[in-house]
Scaffold this active site. Structure first.
Site, PDB file in Angstrom:
ATOM      1  N   ASP A  93       0.813  -0.886   0.190  1.00 26.67           N
ATOM      2  CA  ASP A  93       0.075  -0.119   0.164  1.00 26.67           C
ATOM      3  C   ASP A  93       0.780   0.985   0.208  1.00 26.67           C
ATOM      4  O   ASP A  93       0.654   2.281  -0.007  1.00 26.67           O
ATOM      5  CB  ASP A  93      -0.791  -0.092   0.896  1.00 26.67           C
ATOM      6  CG  ASP A  93      -2.223  -1.284   1.114  1.00 26.67           C
ATOM      7  OD1 ASP A  93      -2.248  -1.552   0.209  1.00 26.67           O
ATOM      8  OD2 ASP A  93      -2.147  -1.537   2.288  1.00 26.67           O
ATOM      9  N   LEU A 112      -6.138  -5.021 -11.545  1.00 30.34           N
ATOM     10  CA  LEU A 112      -5.532  -6.097 -12.539  1.00 30.34           C
ATOM     11  C   LEU A 112      -4.708  -6.154 -12.973  1.00 30.34           C
ATOM     12  O   LEU A 112      -5.130  -7.065 -13.412  1.00 30.34           O
ATOM     13  CB  LEU A 112      -5.376  -4.718 -13.735  1.00 30.34           C
ATOM     14  CG  LEU A 112      -6.374  -3.099 -13.697  1.00 30.34           C
ATOM     15  CD1 LEU A 112      -5.652  -1.866 -14.296  1.00 30.34           C
ATOM     16  CD2 LEU A 112      -7.510  -3.895 -14.989  1.00 30.34           C
TER      17      LEU A 112
END
Length: 727
Positions: free
Chosen positions: A501, A547
């Site tokens: 993150d 993705l």
């Protein structure tokens, strides 16, 4: 006690849509200085397209925050600089170009000088901030002289011109319209002067200034309210003016015909807009038209990674120089602060000496003048020697920031009685974390490890709500920015992140000092029916939040439907149970930490699906300075994992940064060697490449970049091959 403090709104945490609402022109800056001066001994303001920074010499940031509140509730976007060291580091790194959208750019130096000039004009600057600004400018100059960051630097204008080339425009065939005659427009025209173009128009409310600039750059000046003809002829329009929002509306555009015989808003696809204005000069809705390409500062920021690659290796050296200069200035500031204390301490001692001499002389009877002088000199020398250890201790305390320690320890240091054993309360470390179940589990584990290393310390866990927790995950630093702001504001000492993150763009003043040993980096499939990926019926809906996962799964099961899903672990499982998805993909390490790995239907090995950059790794971030917190937290770091993480992040940066790219990397490191596997694809997954590279651990970043570029090149070649076959 006064200290250097500040509050900043910058591109780090705020989009241009936010920044333009708080942009100040010169007169507004002066008004703000006058408004704030009554609350601070000294103050100055830097207002640029990238930031609004207010620095002050005073007790706290309250009045500055109150000023920002006049614009609305923007607290979540602000960086609070609560003490001298943090504020100094922020300004010095800004002056060095390390906080700029185009890292290393030099324009910021002039902007800081201008801020100093304005503050002097308003008489809001004094000895402390004057020295601070001059030393910041010196630091920026030193960084550019002693590193190659200046060699590879790029202003926003030059980055914008790279974008023009990328979009396929030929300068020698293009007609430019530059709107505005301020600093940014000047910079644009400076770049244009080095490039042969077909024609240049300059438009401005200050027509006389537009004429001067047009003459200098061999162009033609036009009145602002009469620029439609120029707009019709131009195919590249650059906005660089201040103080006017949405200079070109759709209605304005509709009045201008495209040189290719179609209205620009209807057809033709012939105009490129570069918006350097803050506030923005062009209506953002123009982006909705297929035949108009509009790029604002935030869009341009996204393409600066190409230049960042060249400057990547220079950043550590630049940071070292900044840190050295911060230390030097901090010594100056602390000595300046402690001087009145030492003077008062000595004066008190000298007063006592004089009082005692007044008592002594009559007791000695009739003494001559020479004896009196000798006694005075002797007592003065004696007092100096007796007080010297304490005075030196005061200076050392100032330099080592002992004022944050227990006052009993401070007294022991001053009196040089450290051998005396006195109870001192535990040192306390405040650990910041998100409030999700997984985040708390990870943070509690980190705290447990730290307590094992130092059981005498006290730990407090503080939950910080991030924009990602609010559902806004499409921003950089969605799960980290709020924690980073809390560290800069002094609300927490360290923050625990999932390394995947953490954005590739560092926040200066902070550093990730520890990465823990990598846990399971694999992904898992959880299906409602208990079927594996290969067993799922054709057309089944698979939920995934990236993705990266969907493009890899498409290579195995192109007949499945992959849909976006977000939320925490429990929330995603609940969505599947409701029937929204037939299966979902999650990270194995998260399930393991929550003791939920048994719900996994299938675990994908890395030869089937590569993980996200940094997956399975925890990172601990803190203020960029040494001390007892750093010494403790550093003990948890695992070097092979850190080497792997460094390589994976270099791979990510080489492909443009960001977690929303269809890419993945997985590195495995030993003391001497490293192996990196990577994938890259188009967003649709129809062009896909996977490669592996190995080599010396010393070349980890270089190898990662080579791998990234090789993958990107392979995907481009596959796309070209298809286009060639079709044609």
């Amino acid at each position: 006690m006064n200290k250097i403090i500040g509050v900043e709104l910058s591109h780090r945490f705020a989009s241009i849509a936010i920044r333009e609402r708080l942009a100040l022109n010169k007169e507004q800056t002066k008004e703000a200085l006058r408004f704030l001066k009554k609350n601070y001994e000294e103050i100055f303001i830097i207002s640029t397209c990238n930031r609004l920074s207010i620095y002050a010499y005073g007790e706290n940031n309250d009045a500055i925050l109150a000023y920002f509140n006049r614009f609305g509730n923007y607290r979540q976007f602000l960086s609070i600089l609560p003490d001298s060291e943090i504020a100094i580091r922020n300004l010095f790194s800004t002056a060095a170009g390390l906080e700029s959208q185009a890292v290393g750019e030099h324009q910021i130096t002039g902007q800081i000088r201008e801020a100093l000039t304005i503050a002097r004009e308003e008489n809001t600057i004094g000895a402390v901030l004057d020295e601070l600004i001059r030393h910041a400018i010196h630091t920026g100059k030193k960084v550019r002289q002693e590193t190659n960051i200046g060699k590879f630097s790029a202003s926003l204008a030059t980055v914008g011109f790279e974008l023009i080339e990328q979009e396929g425009y030929k300068f020698e065939e293009s007609v430019f319209l530059v709107i505005g005659t301020g600093n940014m427009a000047n910079l644009v025209n400076t770049v244009l002067d080095r490039t042969k173009i077909k024609k240049l128009y300059v438009a401005s409310h200050d027509f006389e200034r537009a004429q001067e600039m047009a003459k200098e750059w061999r162009g033609e000046a036009v009145q602002m309210d009469q620029m439609h003809a120029a707009l019709s002829e131009a195919n590249i329009i650059i906005g660089g003016t201040q103080g006017e929002i949405n200079l070109l509306h759709e209605e304005t555009m509709a009045e201008s015909k495209c040189p290719r015989a179609n209205f620009a808003l209807q057809s033709g696809g012939c105009k490129l807009f570069l918006d350097f204005g803050v506030p923005r000069n062009f209506n953002p809705n123009l982006k909705e038209h297929d035949n108009i390409k509009l790029f604002d500062l935030d869009d341009i920021k996204k393409i600066t990674y190409k230049g960042l690659l060249k400057r990547y290796d220079e950043i550590p050296m630049a940071r070292t120089i900044v840190n050295q200069e911060v230390d030097w200035f901090s010594v100056w500031l602390k000595n300046r602060k402690v001087a009145p204390v030492i003077e008062a301490y000595w004066n008190n001692l000298d007063d006592i000496r004089n009082e005692e001499l007044k008592w002594l002389f009559p007791k000695l009877g009739n003494i001559d003048k020479h004896t009196e002088i000798v006694l005075k000199r002797f007592t003065h020398r004696l007092l100096r020697k007796i007080s010297k250890p304490s005075i030196e201790a005061i200076k050392e305390i100032a330099q080592n920031l002992h004022e944050t320690d227990n006052p009993i320890n401070t007294a022991k240091n001053i009196l040089a009685v450290n051998s005396v054993d006195i109870f001192v309360p535990k040192r306390k470390i405040v650990v910041g974390t998100r409030g999700s179940k997984l985040a708390l589990t990870q943070t509690n584990w980190i705290v447990e490890q730290l307590m094992k290393l130092e059981p005498t310390y006290e730990f407090e866990t503080k939950i910080i709500r991030t924009s990602g927790d609010e559902g806004n995950i499409n921003v950089v630093g969605a799960f980290t920015s709020a924690l980073q702001r809390a560290m800069l504001a002094g609300e927490i000492d360290i923050a625990v992140h999932s390394f995947k993150d953490v954005p590739t763009e560092d926040v200066f003043g902070l550093r990730v000092i520890t990465v823990t040993p990598r846990k399971d980096a694999r992904d898992v499939l959880i299906s409602k029916s208990g079927k594996t990926l290969n067993e799922l019926p054709s057309g089944s809906i698979v939920g995934t939040g990236s993705l990266r996962r969907s493009v890899q799964l498409q290579q195995i099961r192109p007949d499945l439907e992959y849909k976006f899903i977000q939320g925490n672990v429990d929330g995603r499982i609940a969505q599947m149970e409701k029937g929204n998805y037939d299966a979902i993909i999650l990270a194995a390490t998260g399930l393991q930490k929550m003791n939920m790995i048994d719900v996994a239907t299938e675990i994908f090995d890395t030869d089937v699906m590569l993980p996200a950059v940094g997956q399975g790794i925890l990172a601990i971030e803190m203020i960029d300075k040494d001390g007892y917190i750093y010494d403790l937290v550093k003990k948890l770091s695992h070097q092979p994992t850190k080497d792997a993480a460094d390589a994976e992040r270099a791979f990510l940066i080489a492909l443009g940064g960001g977690c929303n790219l269809p890419m993945a990397a997985y590195a495995q490191a030993t003391e001497t060697e490293i192996k990196i596997e990577g994938i890259f694809a188009t967003k649709e997954g129809d062009f896909f490449a996977r490669k592996t590279i190995s080599g010396s651990i010393n070349d980890k970043r270089t190898l990662a970049r080579q791998l990234a570029l090789a993958l990107k090149e392979e995907v481009e070649l596959k796309k070209k091959a298809i286009i060639t076959n079709v044609s």
